[in-house]
Enzyme design. Structure first.
Site, PDB file in Angstrom:
ATOM      1  N   LYS A   1       0.881  -1.160  -0.013  1.00  0.00           N
ATOM      2  CA  LYS A   1       0.083   0.008   0.082  1.00  0.00           C
ATOM      3  C   LYS A   1       0.894   1.368  -0.109  1.00  0.00           C
ATOM      4  O   LYS A   1       1.818   1.410   0.933  1.00  0.00           O
ATOM      5  CB  LYS A   1      -0.873   0.066   1.200  1.00  0.00           C
ATOM      6  N   ILE A   2       0.532   2.331  -1.035  1.00  0.00           N
ATOM      7  CA  ILE A   2       1.431   3.275  -1.276  1.00  0.00           C
ATOM      8  C   ILE A   2       0.772   4.560  -1.208  1.00  0.00           C
ATOM      9  O   ILE A   2      -0.313   4.641  -1.968  1.00  0.00           O
ATOM     10  CB  ILE A   2       2.383   2.877  -2.523  1.00  0.00           C
TER      11      ILE A   2
END
Ligand code: E4P
Length: 214
Positions: free
Chosen positions: A83-84
């Site tokens: 998750k970015i």
């Protein structure tokens, strides 16, 4: 539509998995903090319970740091999705992950242009936060409609993962728009089945059944 659970609480994940409708899990630093536990341990347990995508969020805000965290988490299991956040350094990390076979879930999306940039960088999932938009008197579900149109217009295969879901009607609307995934808090998952007419109808059937001879 795929259902992910939005929690880092392994007990909740187990209960949701028992319902037989769980396709994956999303976590974020706030959800992990609530558990008071070491994240890698929590992640290891989640991966044993759910055989589907499990999002682990980076906390670095520079490309090199994100890349290191992505490599580290991704080495734990094939089901890990990194998750970015949708910031400039994040965009570089999404592209790098995509080129290196690491799946990404692009988070903190509040505008269709952010979703377009994420898709162009090769994101696996985009997470628009509908509830947080609703909280500031903006129509969160409209963002899902916009992203669906843009992705369909150009054939992007980035999956739309509706996040920050607050109530069952968010799930209904996401389904009508054609979102790919909803990530849902445990309390809302429990509420998805509830209907007062189901409860009263069942009570009446059971009462009437007592009158049936034999
Ligand atoms: C999921 O990936 C998001 O981090 C989450 O849905 C955010 O939800 P919230 O707005 O309820 O914190």
């Amino acid at each position: 539509m795929k259902f992910f659970i939005d929690t880092a609480d392994v007990g909740e994940i187990r209960q949701a998995a028992e319902l037989g409708m769980l396709d994956g899990v999303t976590t974020n630093p706030s959800l992990v903090a609530k558990t008071g536990r070491v994240f890698r341990e929590v992640l290891g347990e989640i991966l044993e319970v759910v055989d589907g995508p499990v999002s682990a969020e980076v906390t670095a805000t520079d490309f090199e740091g994100m890349k290191r965290e992505a490599q580290d988490y991704a080495s734990m299991h094939d089901n890990i999705v990194i998750k970015i956040p949708i910031i400039e350094e994040g965009l570089k990390a999404i592209k790098w992950c995509s080129e290196n076979g690491i799946k990404t879930n692009v988070t903190l999306c509040f505008h269709p242009l952010q979703a377009l940039m994420a898709a162009k960088a090769g994101a696996s999932y985009i997470s628009p936060f509908v509830g947080r938009l609703d909280d500031i008197s903006t129509d969160g579900m409209h963002l899902i409609t916009q992203i669906r149109s843009i992705y369909d217009n150009y054939g992007y295969d980035t999956e739309i993962l509706v996040a920050s879901i607050r109530h069952p009607m968010h799930v209904v609307e996401a389904g009508m728009i054609g979102a790919d995934v909803c990530t849902i808090p445990f309390k809302v998952i429990q509420a998805l089945l509830k209907h007062p007419l189901t409860d009263s109808g069942l009570a009446r059937f059971l009462e009437d059944w007592k009158k049936v001879p034999g």
